[in-house]
Design a protein around this motif. Structure first.
Motif, PDB file in Angstrom:
ATOM      1  N   ALA A 133       6.942   0.011  -2.434  1.00 19.82           N
ATOM      2  CA  ALA A 133       6.648  -1.101  -1.540  1.00 19.82           C
ATOM      3  C   ALA A 133       6.044  -0.654  -0.220  1.00 19.82           C
ATOM      4  O   ALA A 133       5.484  -1.476   0.521  1.00 19.82           O
ATOM      5  CB  ALA A 133       7.918  -1.914  -1.273  1.00 19.82           C
ATOM      6  N   ARG A 134       6.122   0.621   0.100  1.00 20.47           N
ATOM      7  CA  ARG A 134       5.565   1.108   1.364  1.00 20.47           C
ATOM      8  C   ARG A 134       4.033   1.191   1.321  1.00 20.47           C
ATOM      9  O   ARG A 134       3.383   1.230   2.356  1.00 20.47           O
ATOM     10  CB  ARG A 134       6.141   2.481   1.696  1.00 20.47           C
ATOM     11  CG  ARG A 134       7.640   2.487   1.951  1.00 20.47           C
ATOM     12  CD  ARG A 134       8.175   3.904   2.055  1.00 20.47           C
ATOM     13  NE  ARG A 134       7.997   4.651   0.811  1.00 20.47           N
ATOM     14  CZ  ARG A 134       8.326   5.931   0.655  1.00 20.47           C
ATOM     15  NH1 ARG A 134       8.864   6.596   1.669  1.00 20.47           N
ATOM     16  NH2 ARG A 134       8.136   6.542  -0.507  1.00 20.47           N
ATOM     17  N   TRP A 135       3.476   1.238   0.136  1.00 18.89           N
ATOM     18  CA  TRP A 135       2.023   1.366  -0.033  1.00 18.89           C
ATOM     19  C   TRP A 135       1.322   0.116   0.486  1.00 18.89           C
ATOM     20  O   TRP A 135       1.711  -1.016   0.183  1.00 18.89           O
ATOM     21  CB  TRP A 135       1.717   1.584  -1.512  1.00 18.89           C
ATOM     22  CG  TRP A 135       0.307   1.976  -1.825  1.00 18.89           C
ATOM     23  CD1 TRP A 135      -0.428   2.949  -1.229  1.00 18.89           C
ATOM     24  CD2 TRP A 135      -0.530   1.411  -2.841  1.00 18.89           C
ATOM     25  NE1 TRP A 135      -1.682   3.037  -1.815  1.00 18.89           N
ATOM     26  CE2 TRP A 135      -1.760   2.103  -2.799  1.00 18.89           C
ATOM     27  CE3 TRP A 135      -0.356   0.397  -3.780  1.00 18.89           C
ATOM     28  CZ2 TRP A 135      -2.813   1.804  -3.664  1.00 18.89           C
ATOM     29  CZ3 TRP A 135      -1.392   0.101  -4.652  1.00 18.89           C
ATOM     30  CH2 TRP A 135      -2.612   0.800  -4.587  1.00 18.89           C
TER      31      TRP A 135
ATOM     32  N   ARG B 165       1.554   6.527   0.488  1.00 22.13           N
ATOM     33  CA  ARG B 165       0.403   6.756   1.363  1.00 22.13           C
ATOM     34  C   ARG B 165      -0.891   6.498   0.606  1.00 22.13           C
ATOM     35  O   ARG B 165      -1.064   6.944  -0.527  1.00 22.13           O
ATOM     36  CB  ARG B 165       0.399   8.194   1.887  1.00 22.13           C
ATOM     37  CG  ARG B 165       1.413   8.482   2.968  1.00 22.13           C
ATOM     38  CD  ARG B 165       1.326   9.935   3.426  1.00 22.13           C
ATOM     39  NE  ARG B 165      -0.056  10.307   3.730  1.00 22.13           N
ATOM     40  CZ  ARG B 165      -0.719  11.269   3.082  1.00 22.13           C
ATOM     41  NH1 ARG B 165      -0.140  11.923   2.091  1.00 22.13           N
ATOM     42  NH2 ARG B 165      -1.961  11.555   3.421  1.00 22.13           N
ATOM     43  N   ASN B 166      -1.807   5.796   1.264  1.00 20.63           N
ATOM     44  CA  ASN B 166      -3.092   5.531   0.642  1.00 20.63           C
ATOM     45  C   ASN B 166      -3.843   6.831   0.393  1.00 20.63           C
ATOM     46  O   ASN B 166      -3.881   7.725   1.244  1.00 20.63           O
ATOM     47  CB  ASN B 166      -3.938   4.624   1.542  1.00 20.63           C
ATOM     48  CG  ASN B 166      -5.150   4.081   0.827  1.00 20.63           C
ATOM     49  OD1 ASN B 166      -5.038   3.566  -0.285  1.00 20.63           O
ATOM     50  ND2 ASN B 166      -6.302   4.178   1.451  1.00 20.63           N
ATOM     51  N   LEU B 167      -4.443   6.924  -0.792  1.00 20.25           N
ATOM     52  CA  LEU B 167      -5.293   8.055  -1.140  1.00 20.25           C
ATOM     53  C   LEU B 167      -4.552   9.391  -1.044  1.00 20.25           C
ATOM     54  O   LEU B 167      -5.097  10.390  -0.613  1.00 20.25           O
ATOM     55  CB  LEU B 167      -6.532   8.087  -0.233  1.00 20.25           C
ATOM     56  CG  LEU B 167      -7.891   8.170  -0.910  1.00 20.25           C
ATOM     57  CD1 LEU B 167      -9.028   7.949   0.074  1.00 20.25           C
ATOM     58  CD2 LEU B 167      -8.086   9.472  -1.647  1.00 20.25           C
TER      59      LEU B 167
ATOM     60  N   ASP C   3      -0.220   1.635   5.495  1.00 23.60           N
ATOM     61  CA  ASP C   3       1.024   1.953   4.802  1.00 23.60           C
ATOM     62  C   ASP C   3       2.184   1.979   5.807  1.00 23.60           C
ATOM     63  O   ASP C   3       1.976   2.015   7.019  1.00 23.60           O
ATOM     64  CB  ASP C   3       0.880   3.299   4.095  1.00 23.60           C
ATOM     65  CG  ASP C   3      -0.417   3.397   3.293  1.00 23.60           C
ATOM     66  OD1 ASP C   3      -0.682   2.476   2.500  1.00 23.60           O
ATOM     67  OD2 ASP C   3      -1.165   4.373   3.475  1.00 23.60           O
ATOM     68  N   ARG C   4       3.412   1.985   5.287  1.00 30.13           N
ATOM     69  CA  ARG C   4       4.595   1.977   6.144  1.00 30.13           C
ATOM     70  C   ARG C   4       5.506   3.132   5.774  1.00 30.13           C
ATOM     71  O   ARG C   4       5.564   3.544   4.610  1.00 30.13           O
ATOM     72  CB  ARG C   4       5.387   0.671   5.956  1.00 30.13           C
ATOM     73  CG  ARG C   4       4.608  -0.601   6.163  1.00 30.13           C
ATOM     74  CD  ARG C   4       4.346  -0.917   7.606  1.00 30.13           C
ATOM     75  NE  ARG C   4       5.570  -1.150   8.365  1.00 30.13           N
ATOM     76  CZ  ARG C   4       5.566  -1.500   9.653  1.00 30.13           C
ATOM     77  NH1 ARG C   4       4.425  -1.654  10.300  1.00 30.13           N
ATOM     78  NH2 ARG C   4       6.701  -1.702  10.299  1.00 30.13           N
ATOM     79  N   ASP C   5       6.232   3.647   6.772  1.00 28.07           N
ATOM     80  CA  ASP C   5       7.268   4.633   6.459  1.00 28.07           C
ATOM     81  C   ASP C   5       8.654   4.003   6.549  1.00 28.07           C
ATOM     82  O   ASP C   5       9.669   4.687   6.419  1.00 28.07           O
ATOM     83  CB  ASP C   5       7.180   5.875   7.340  1.00 28.07           C
ATOM     84  CG  ASP C   5       7.253   5.560   8.815  1.00 28.07           C
ATOM     85  OD1 ASP C   5       7.545   4.392   9.154  1.00 28.07           O
ATOM     86  OD2 ASP C   5       7.029   6.468   9.627  1.00 28.07           O
TER      87      ASP C   5
ATOM     88  N   ALA D 198      13.842   1.327   2.848  1.00 30.06           N
ATOM     89  CA  ALA D 198      12.724   2.161   2.423  1.00 30.06           C
ATOM     90  C   ALA D 198      13.220   3.392   1.674  1.00 30.06           C
ATOM     91  O   ALA D 198      12.486   3.985   0.875  1.00 30.06           O
ATOM     92  CB  ALA D 198      11.900   2.586   3.636  1.00 30.06           C
ATOM     93  N   GLY D 199      14.468   3.760   1.920  1.00 29.60           N
ATOM     94  CA  GLY D 199      15.012   4.952   1.272  1.00 29.60           C
ATOM     95  C   GLY D 199      15.130   4.831  -0.231  1.00 29.60           C
ATOM     96  O   GLY D 199      15.276   5.835  -0.927  1.00 29.60           O
TER      97      GLY D 199
END
Length: 774
Positions: A178-180, A227-229, A518-520, A600-601
């Motif tokens: 889901a972070r993507w 992460r993108n790409l 993207d998100r961390d 996110a974990g």
């Protein structure tokens, strides 16, 4: 590394895997000079340059300035890149410019071959003033492939009217993290849902004569850390059993005419240089005979980002050998760098000829080789947002809204004092994804109007007759808290507070979600949680509305809010759809196409996990999501009973036939999404604890009861065994129907008997549903 091609690629290259071509196409190829051949396998991005209008990865680094059309295309041209989706242009003006470009190609190049015009069309054709539909994640939430097919046909109508031939959609990446940032462009986390809905889009678009382009083959959504790409570490079984099936369905069942490779590198091998995926699997195994196009600058990235090519020419050879026919958006590698290698004998001309034949076959199929561009374009305006498109947009938006929780506060009682607060309550861009024209192009042209009518949630509520006060409270993504006291004061005085929060979709860091955004973590961006917490503290019942492009970790809000409503960028009619749900005009029927995480974990996460990935006493961390895949409430209730199998034993190469009773036990009409899940209890490799086998939407009046029959081919339970052969194994399969993947409301089981069945290309892949009314 030297700039030579591996032995494996070299054996695949010269003349291999040629699809039949007409005599006319072969005559054209034979008549071409090298320059004319290369011209047919590249695009030209008119109007794009390094002036800051960046809508593709590293665009500013890859393009110096926009080339002159007449110079670039003097030997011909394969593709015209994004004539309408690069800058705001009146549709009639863009149509006229496109026609004039085609006329120039016919009249001023030696062979007179027109170009294929392609455009983005994920949420509608990416053109100014065009209808903008919900994002793919909303399509998944609707669980309604037939409606998505209608939408895609409407999009195709608009593209035909503009003179476009190919659409760069749908996205068939299965959500893994889901972070993507590109989760909003995906349909869901279940490959069968993605495959059925995505294939419906392909059929709808191609029914109008537009070629659909499947994106992104393959693995893109499994990028490390969301992460993108980024590199992908997925194993071959995850690729084969989770990430590839939607593409196979869209090729085999949908007849998709084009495929775009992923930027991804999988276990160190970039897809753009992998003939195993782009030739052996796609063409030899699946029977694909269309064109493979590069994701923008993806060929040059083999040199610049992946480091598997010594220079652009070497990158061109690797890509051609792998099976990429057309370099988009322009010719960084396939023009001068490739010409030099061919002329000095390092690259076989047969690689180029193979790609050119495929492009010419596509142009012949599209009717371009006989197209007449001599007449002037009509002077009349083009309506790209006609009433029937808006009606489709509203219907899909309404069906995609997911009611996550409700203590009875919804639908809103009238009259009531309602405070509407939050950064997404009164912002038009909050309704759209990053490939909408509103968020993709308009922000780079300040002062340009959006070009379409898109009432905000606040405006739509007032249209529904709700007397609402309003305060934004905060922005989507900054730390300014100065507006929160005003929002709190309005909420404290109100009977109900509707708090609308979420995302701003954008590109490459210009948003909280979208390509390159993207998100961390999975907390609401900025200080939005502080705003929600402050409003909750007033004691006024809070209806939390999430306008997002991904699922966020909002379990804290689910527990404390009177109701929570999720909408995944619902498009131009999204405000009206949400207002309809809040007031009760619309009975929500959306279901979660992705799990709602607790943190996110827990990422990456999928409900399709084996037992070992679930909660366990061997770890202190529980990955169980806040809400499961398939969850969704409404303003009525349904009971599912009596799941029965037609036969207790089914051959491993047969079909499982089941029936289930569904009854509307509430006081108003509504729609249930019947979801059949299964579990292969024992396998030679580990199997998921739940797997969607089939689904269908059922409309029921109050008190009405129906029988739903589902026929599920055993291939729905197929997987790659230890030999990496796709099989159906004998053994016990648990079956259940429930309101989501985690709840077994009614259960049955079936025994698959016989030998291990190796799946064949002719085997059925789709479940069928029939609703029988008493």
């Amino acid at each position: 590394m030297t700039d030579t091609v591996s032995a494996q690629q070299d054996t695949l290259a010269p003349g291999a895997h040629q699809e039949p071509a007409s005599a006319r196409v072969r005559e054209l190829l034979d008549a071409m000079t090298l320059e004319e051949k290369l011209a047919q396998i590249v695009g030209l991005w008119v109007g794009a340059g390094s002036d800051g209008e960046v809508v593709a990865p590293l665009q500013d680094a890859m393009l110096d300035e926009a080339p002159r059309f007449t110079e670039f295309a003097r030997h011909g041209l394969g593709h015209l890149t994004r004539v309408f989706g690069t800058r705001p242009v009146e549709p009639a003006v863009g149509r006229r410019a496109l026609l004039e470009s085609q006329r120039w190609l016919v009249e001023n190049t030696r062979l007179g071959i027109p170009a294929i015009a392609h455009e983005e069309c994920l949420t509608g054709v990416a053109a100014w003033r065009a209808a903008t539909f919900p994002t793919p994640l909303a399509w998944g939430a609707a669980f309604h492939p037939e409606l998505v097919e209608e939408m895609a046909a409407a999009i195709g109508e608009s593209m035909i009217a503009l003179g476009v031939h190919q659409g760069l959609s749908p996205v068939l990446d299965v959500v893994r993290d889901a972070r993507w940032g590109r989760v909003e462009e995906c349909i869901g986390e279940d490959p069968y849902l993605v495959g059925t809905v995505g294939t419906a889009y392909v059929r709808g678009l191609q029914s109008t004569g537009i070629h659909a382009t499947l994106k992104h083959l393959v693995g893109y959504s499994a990028s490390r850390a969301g992460r993108n790409l980024a590199p992908v570490s997925a194993g071959p079984r995850e690729i084969a059993d989770v990430l590839l099936p939607p593409f196979e369905m869209a090729v085999r069942d949908g007849g998709a005419r084009s495929v775009m490779h992923a930027y991804t590198e999988i276990d160190g091998v970039p897809v753009a240089a992998d003939p195993e995926i782009l030739t052996r699997l796609l063409r030899e195994e699946w029977g694909f005979d269309g064109t493979v196009v590069a994701d923008y600058f993806g060929v040059a990235f083999l040199h610049l980002l992946h480091g598997v090519a010594a220079n652009p020419g070497h990158a061109a050879q690797l890509a051609l050998a792998a099976g990429i026919d057309v370099e988009l958006p322009t010719g960084n590698a396939y023009l001068a760098p490739l010409r030099e290698r061919i002329e000095d004998g390092r690259t076989p001309i047969e690689l180029v000829d193979r790609a050119v034949l495929r492009v010419l076959r596509q142009k012949e199929e599209l009717g371009l080789l006989d197209a007449d561009f001599s007449a002037d374009a009509p002077e009349d305006e083009i309506d790209l947002d006609p009433p029937h498109h808006r009606a489709l947009a509203q219907r899909l938006a309404e069906e995609s809204v997911v009611l996550l929780s409700n203590d009875g506060t919804l639908p809103l009682a009238a009259p009531a004092r309602v405070a509407v607060v939050g950064p997404n309550a009164h912002r038009v861009p909050a309704l759209f994804g990053c490939y909408s024209f509103v968020n993709h192009v308009i922000p780079q042209h300040p002062g340009t109007e959006d070009g379409i009518s898109a009432p905000t949630v606040l405006e739509a509520l007032r249209t529904e007759g709700v007397e609402a006060t309003y305060a934004a409270g905060c922005a989507v993504d900054d730390d300014d808290r100065s507006g929160i006291p005003e929002a709190v004061a309005l909420a404290a005085y109100a009977e109900v507070a509707v708090v609308v929060v979420g995302d701003q979709s954008g590109l490459f860091g210009r948003g909280t979600v979208g390509e390159g955004c993207d998100r961390d973590d999975l907390e609401l961006p900025g200080v939005q949680r502080e705003l929600v917490e402050a409003v909750l503290a007033t004691g006024t019942p809070v209806v939390l509305v999430l306008l997002t492009g991904r699922p966020y970790a909002v379990d804290w809000a689910l527990e404390r809010s009177a109701a929570v409503v999720q909408s995944f960028f619902p498009g131009e009619a999204g405000g009206a759809a949400l207002a309809g749900v809040l007031t009760g005009r619309v009975n929500p029927s959306g279901r979660l196409p992705v799990s709602m995480p607790r943190s996110a974990g827990s990422q990456p996460y999928s409900y399709l996990h084996p037992a070992l990935a679930g909660p366990s006493s061997t770890t202190n961390l529980d990955p169980t999501p806040a809400l499961p895949f398939g969850h969704g409430l409404g303003y009525t209730t349904f009971v599912r009973t009596g799941l029965e199998v037609a036969a207790p034993e089914v051959a491993t190469d047969g079909s499982i036939e089941v029936s289930v009773r569904v009854r509307n036990t509430g006081e108003r009409a509504g729609t249930d999404v019947v979801q059949l899940y299964g579990r292969d209890v024992v396998g030679t490799v580990t199997r998921p604890v739940a797997q969607l086998l089939g689904y269908c939407r059922v409309d029921l009046e109050p008190g009405e009861e129906v029988t739903v029959h589902l026929t599920v081919p055993t291939t729905r339970l197929a997987f790659s065994d230890r030999r990496m052969v796709r099989v159906v194994e004998p053994g016990t399969v648990e079956l259940w129907v429930g309101p989501n993947c985690a709840e077994r409301e009614t259960e049955a089981s079936v025994e698959l008997v016989g030998g291990v069945h190796e799946v064949r290309p002719a085997d059925a892949l789709l479940a069928r549903a029939e609703v029988v009314r008493d």
